[in-house]
Structures are given as structure tokens and as C-alpha cells.
Design an enzyme around this catalytic site. Structure first.
Site, PDB file in Angstrom:
ATOM      1  N   HIS A 139       3.511  13.906   1.616  1.00 41.83           N
ATOM      2  CA  HIS A 139       3.109  15.285   1.329  1.00 41.83           C
ATOM      3  C   HIS A 139       4.299  16.153   1.703  1.00 41.83           C
ATOM      4  CE1 HIS A 139      -1.072  14.191   0.623  1.00 41.83           C
ATOM      5  NE2 HIS A 139      -1.047  13.463   1.724  1.00 41.83           N
ATOM      6  N   ASP A 177       0.855   2.481   3.741  1.00 38.78           N
ATOM      7  CA  ASP A 177       0.048   3.614   3.270  1.00 38.78           C
ATOM      8  C   ASP A 177       0.955   4.831   3.087  1.00 38.78           C
ATOM      9  OD1 ASP A 177      -2.071   5.088   2.371  1.00 38.78           O
ATOM     10  OD2 ASP A 177      -3.113   5.222   4.283  1.00 38.78           O
ATOM     11  N   HIS A 220     -10.987   1.040   1.527  1.00 37.53           N
ATOM     12  CA  HIS A 220     -10.742   2.101   2.505  1.00 37.53           C
ATOM     13  C   HIS A 220     -12.061   2.203   3.260  1.00 37.53           C
ATOM     14  CE1 HIS A 220      -8.989   6.130   3.786  1.00 37.53           C
ATOM     15  NE2 HIS A 220     -10.194   6.102   4.318  1.00 37.53           N
ATOM     16  N   HIS A 238       0.842  -1.207   0.000  1.00 39.99           N
ATOM     17  CA  HIS A 238       0.000   0.000   0.000  1.00 39.99           C
ATOM     18  C   HIS A 238       0.877   1.258   0.000  1.00 39.99           C
ATOM     19  CE1 HIS A 238      -3.905   1.976   1.733  1.00 39.99           C
ATOM     20  NE2 HIS A 238      -3.220   2.837   1.004  1.00 39.99           N
ATOM     21  N   PHE A 252       2.796   6.625  -4.668  1.00 40.70           N
ATOM     22  CA  PHE A 252       4.041   7.204  -5.192  1.00 40.70           C
ATOM     23  C   PHE A 252       3.815   8.449  -6.059  1.00 40.70           C
ATOM     24  CE2 PHE A 252       7.448   3.575  -4.698  1.00 40.70           C
ATOM     25  CZ  PHE A 252       7.458   3.783  -3.332  1.00 40.70           C
ATOM     26  N   ARG A 253       2.562   8.858  -6.243  1.00 37.67           N
ATOM     27  CA  ARG A 253       2.217  10.184  -6.796  1.00 37.67           C
ATOM     28  C   ARG A 253       2.513  10.394  -8.272  1.00 37.67           C
ATOM     29  NH1 ARG A 253      -1.059  10.714  -2.548  1.00 37.67           N
ATOM     30  NH2 ARG A 253      -0.067  11.395  -0.629  1.00 37.67           N
ATOM     31  N   HIS A 283      -5.442  -0.423   5.928  1.00 38.86           N
ATOM     32  CA  HIS A 283      -5.137   0.367   7.132  1.00 38.86           C
ATOM     33  C   HIS A 283      -6.183   0.232   8.252  1.00 38.86           C
ATOM     34  CE1 HIS A 283      -7.676   2.968   4.769  1.00 38.86           C
ATOM     35  NE2 HIS A 283      -6.695   3.411   4.012  1.00 38.86           N
TER      36      HIS A 283
HETATM   37  O1  DOR Z   1      -3.998   9.688   4.912  1.00 39.20           O
HETATM   38  C1  DOR Z   1      -4.214   9.275   3.785  1.00 39.20           C
HETATM   39  N1  DOR Z   1      -3.512   9.738   2.724  1.00 39.20           N
HETATM   40  N2  DOR Z   1      -5.186   8.380   3.579  1.00 39.20           N
HETATM   41  C2  DOR Z   1      -5.584   8.028   2.348  1.00 39.20           C
HETATM   42  O2  DOR Z   1      -6.499   7.255   2.230  1.00 39.20           O
HETATM   43  C3  DOR Z   1      -4.965   8.631   1.160  1.00 39.20           C
HETATM   44  C4  DOR Z   1      -3.614   9.104   1.451  1.00 39.20           C
HETATM   45  C5  DOR Z   1      -3.048  10.013   0.388  1.00 39.20           C
HETATM   46  O3  DOR Z   1      -3.117   9.658  -0.787  1.00 39.20           O
HETATM   47  O4  DOR Z   1      -2.494  11.066   0.724  1.00 39.20           O
HETATM   48 ZN    ZN Z   2      -3.723   4.802   1.062  1.00 38.69          ZN
END
Ligand code: DOR
Ligand code: ZN
Length: 411
Positions: A281, A277, A169, A50, A53-54, A208
Site C-alpha cells: 500500500h 503476503d 484466509h 502468497h 501484485f495489484r 498466514h
Molecule cells: O493485510 C492484508 N492485506 N491481508 C489480506 O488478507 C489482504 C492484503 C491486501 O490485499 O492488502
Molecule cells: Zn494475502
């Protein structure tokens, strides 16, 4: 490359492991490299099932190259990437674009989950070589959402026909809208998903999982086709630790007592997988007020050191560790030839030195986000060599190879 790992400690005892042509093979004589593995622990490379990687859409936070460097340096050799990219992975065409974009840019092996929306059931039925389908029962980062019961059932039926797992989710959308992202919010969604699965008979994986009560639901409905993962942040932090936006994530951190229950499940097998997960950011984004900042924490590069450290605390056995981050992800998501140190399996390996103790610091962080919730953690047990597809990709913190990661084969 022909490699021999001499006298390695593995979960089946001390032995030599032979690598050739990208596979673990029967003993041979002449090698390109003989690694003295005595006193070290050799395990299958960790699989983080999980990650976010954006790529594409938010590569200023992370991209497949930076994310995969963080992964491989931390002993993770396979990642499964989530569909909430931009564009989202919700059509055969978008999946193909993502494949084309990422090919040749990753240091680790990978797979792509396919997102489900109200409009893409036909695409869902057409898609090939994915580890599973992702359903956001409640909203999170991005705009993927499927929040009605009929659609869940319809999606579960398609997944069943394709023999692929649905990853949910599990948070209840009305509770989220009411600002009540508590354990009840998770429990409502998890029990609904488990109930629908009971009728449909598909494979279901709870992403998660964060509350003891959810784990109780899984224990009651134990079945090889019902599984769950817990993330490191829900094992190491509680809601009392939230001081600013760094520890903001969905589902959020929970009251203290849940940590003990989650650890119990990790130890006794009610929890199948530890996955991170990994949701990077940027520092700039996370420095904002908690109401404004995006949800998510990185994790891929420190999950293995965190768990190796638990070996020294007698919280985990090596066998259990390998189940959590190798065998169970490979089984649940049908990743071919991975997760075991056996002849014929892919040579994705990590060699660990249990005598190395290091403190996680911000300047160690390789993820593009540039921070980690585990800064300041003193951990014992670190990877010293990672092998992907039979090639040494990193050794003693140095990246040695090209980007050799390949898309996994699922089924
Ligand atoms: O905290 C989270 N960030 N939960 C998610 O379900 C998505 C993830 C994200 O992509 O930033
Ligand atoms: Zn996630």
C-alpha cells in the site's frame, strides 16, 4: 544461454551446476558464461506463494513489473498472485484477462490463484492451470468473502475433484465484525477448515498462520495434504510493535509468545512454507490514521535476506531454508519442475554471498509502495545473481535481462 556454476556450495555439497536451454542439465564443456561460485551458496530460486501484485486495479500501489523487479532482486524467481485484484479473479474470463494483461510484463515466473464466491462454483470447476483456490473465510482487503459452512464444504468438494489445494484466509467473520481480530478469531476459522477437510479429504493450506494455537491444531492433524505458511512479519513483530498503520495487516500482529511458537514450527517442520503476503500500500495510505489505513505490508524483496540472516544465527539450516521457500511451495501447489537443483528442473536459481552484510534502507526498496517494515534491519547473506529460466536476470543489483517470466505449469 549456457552457464556453468563452478564449485558452488549447495545443500547436497560442493558441486558444479550446468544450465542450458532454461534447464539444469548434465555436464557439458563449452559455456557462454562460467561463474566462479566458490565460497558462495547456490539454491533454487525462492518461490513466494502468497503475493498481491495489484494488477489489475490498483497499479498505483504495485504492478507486475515493479513487483517482479522487487522479487527477482531479492532472489525470488516465482510468485503466486492472489485473486483480490479489481476485477477479482473469480471467473474464467477474469483469469484470462489477467493472463493476457500480465504476459510479457514480469521478470519472474508466476501463477494466479482463483477466488471462490457463493456465485462462482461452476467457474471454479472449469478453471485450468491454477495453483489452487483462495477462500476468504473472513473479510480482508477487497470484497471477496465466503463465510458459511455449506459453501466451504461445497468448495472443498470441487477442489478435491480437481485435485487442487484450497488456501484459506482463516479468520472468523462474526469476530471480525465485532472488532475482535484476536487469536481466537483465527483459531475458530482454522479449526473449522481442518474439520471440514477431514470429511472431504481435499488438500488444504492455511495462509498466514499467526497463532501458536493454530499450529497446535495442525500438529494434531498432521497429513501431507494439510499445510500452512507463516509470514515474515508474524515472525519478526508482535502487537507491541504496532505504533501506527505501517504494521497494520490481516491477520494482525499477535502477543509476543506466539513468535516463539511460530519459530519453533518453522524450525521443526510444522510450518511448511514461509510466504510473504506481500501486500503493498502506498506511503500516503499508510500515513493515515490506523483506523483508516488499509491493511497489509510488503515483503517479497527482503524475505530471502531475512532468512539467509537466520542461517548466520543458527536459527535455520540451509536444508530447512530450501524446504521452506523452494521445495514445499513447489510440492504443495504442484508447480512443475521447480524448487530443486536437479537435472531436468527449470534453471531458476539464486547465488548468495553469505559475506555481504547490508542494512535495509528505504532508498533500497524497489516495490512501488516505497517502504518496508524491515528498514533498519542489518542482514548478512544477500543474493548476488538471480537466474530465471536459464537467463541471468540480475547480477550485483543490476537488472540485466528482458521480462522473461512465464506462467508456471501446475498439476
Ligand atoms: O493485510 C492484508 N492485506 N491481508 C489480506 O488478507 C489482504 C492484503 C491486501 O490485499 O492488502
Ligand atoms: Zn494475502
Amino acid at each position: 544461454m549456457k552457464i556453468i556454476f563452478k564449485s558452488a556450495a549447495t545443500i547436497t555439497g560442493i558441486r558444479d551446476v550446468y544450465v542450458q536451454g532454461g534447464k539444469i542439465v548434465a555436464p557439458f564443456k563449452e559455456a557462454d558464461r562460467i561463474v566462479d561460485a566458490s565460497g558462495k551458496f547456490l539454491m533454487p530460486g525462492a518461490i513466494d506463494s502468497h503475493v498481491h501484485f495489484r494488477t489489475p486495479g490498483a497499479t498505483y500501489k504495485e504492478d507486475f513489473t515493479s513487483g517482479s523487479i522487487a522479487a527477482v532482486m531479492g532472489g525470488v524467481t516465482t510468485v503466486l498472485d492472489m485473486p483480490n485484484t479489481n476485477p477479482a479473479t473469480i471467473s474464467v474470463a477474469a483469469l484470462q484477462e489477467k493472463r493476457d494483461l500480465i504476459r510479457g510484463t514480469s521478470y519472474v515466473n508466476y501463477g494466479f490463484f482463483f477466488g471462490v464466491t457463493r456465485e462462482n462454483f461452476e467457474e471454479m470447476a472449469k478453471v485450468t492451470n491454477v495453483p489452487g483456490y483462495k477462500i476468504y473465510m473472513g473479510s480482508s482487503t477487497g470484497d471477496l468473502l465466503l463465510d458459511d459452512e455449506n459453501s466451504w464444504e461445497k468448495a472443498f468438494r470441487i477442489a478435491k475433484a480437481k485435485n487442487l489445494p484450497v488456501v484459506v484466509h482463516a479468520e472468523n467473520e462474526s469476530k471480525i465484525k465485532a472488532g475482535q481480530r484476536d487469536c481466537e478469531c483465527a483459531v475458530i476459522a482454522t479449526s473449522k477448515a481442518v474439520e471440514i477437510r477431514k470429511n472431504v479429504g481435499n488438500k488444504l493450506h492455511i495462509a498466514h498462520l499467526s497463532c501458536g494455537e493454530e499450529l497446535g491444531i495442525l500438529r494434531k492433524n498432521a497429513d501431507k495434504n494439510l499445510s500452512c505458511e507463516v509470514c515474515p512479519h508474524h515472525l519478526y513483530f508482535s502487537e507491541l510493535d504496532v505504533k501506527d498503520a505501517y504494521l497494520k495487516m490481516n491477520p494482525p500482529l499477535r502477543p509476543e509468545e506466539n513468535l516463539r511458537e511460530l519459530w519453533e514450527g518453522v524450525r521443526d517442520g510444522a510450518v511448511n512454507i514461509i510466504a510473504t503476503d506481500h501486500a503493498p500500500h502506498s506511503l500516503e495510505e499508510k500515513m493515515q490514521d490506523i483506523s483508516m489505513a488499509p491493511a497489509g505490508v510488503p515483503g517479497v524483496e527482503f524475505v530471502l535476506p531475512l532468512l539467509l540472516n537466520e542461517l548466520t544465527q543458527n536459527m535455520l539450516t540451509p536444508e530447512r531454508l530450501v524446504q521452506l521457500v523452494c521445495e514445499e511451495p513447489a510440492r504443495i501447489f504442484g508447480i512443475k519442475n521447480k524448487g530443486k537443483l536437479e537435472i531436468g528442473y527449470d534453471a531458476d536459481l539464486v547465488l548468495v554471498d553469505m559475506d555481504i552484510e547490508k542494512t535495509v534502507t528505504r532508498d533500497m526498496v524497489l516495490s512501488k509502495c516505497g517502504w518496508s517494515p524491515y528498514e533498519g534491519y542489518k542482514l548478512r547473506g544477500w543474493p548476488v545473481m538471480t537466474v530465471v529460466g536459464g537467463e541471468i536476470v540480475c547480477e550485483n543489483g543490476q537488472l540485466l535481462s528482458e521480462k522473461l517470466g512465464k506462467e508456471c505449469v501446475f498439476g
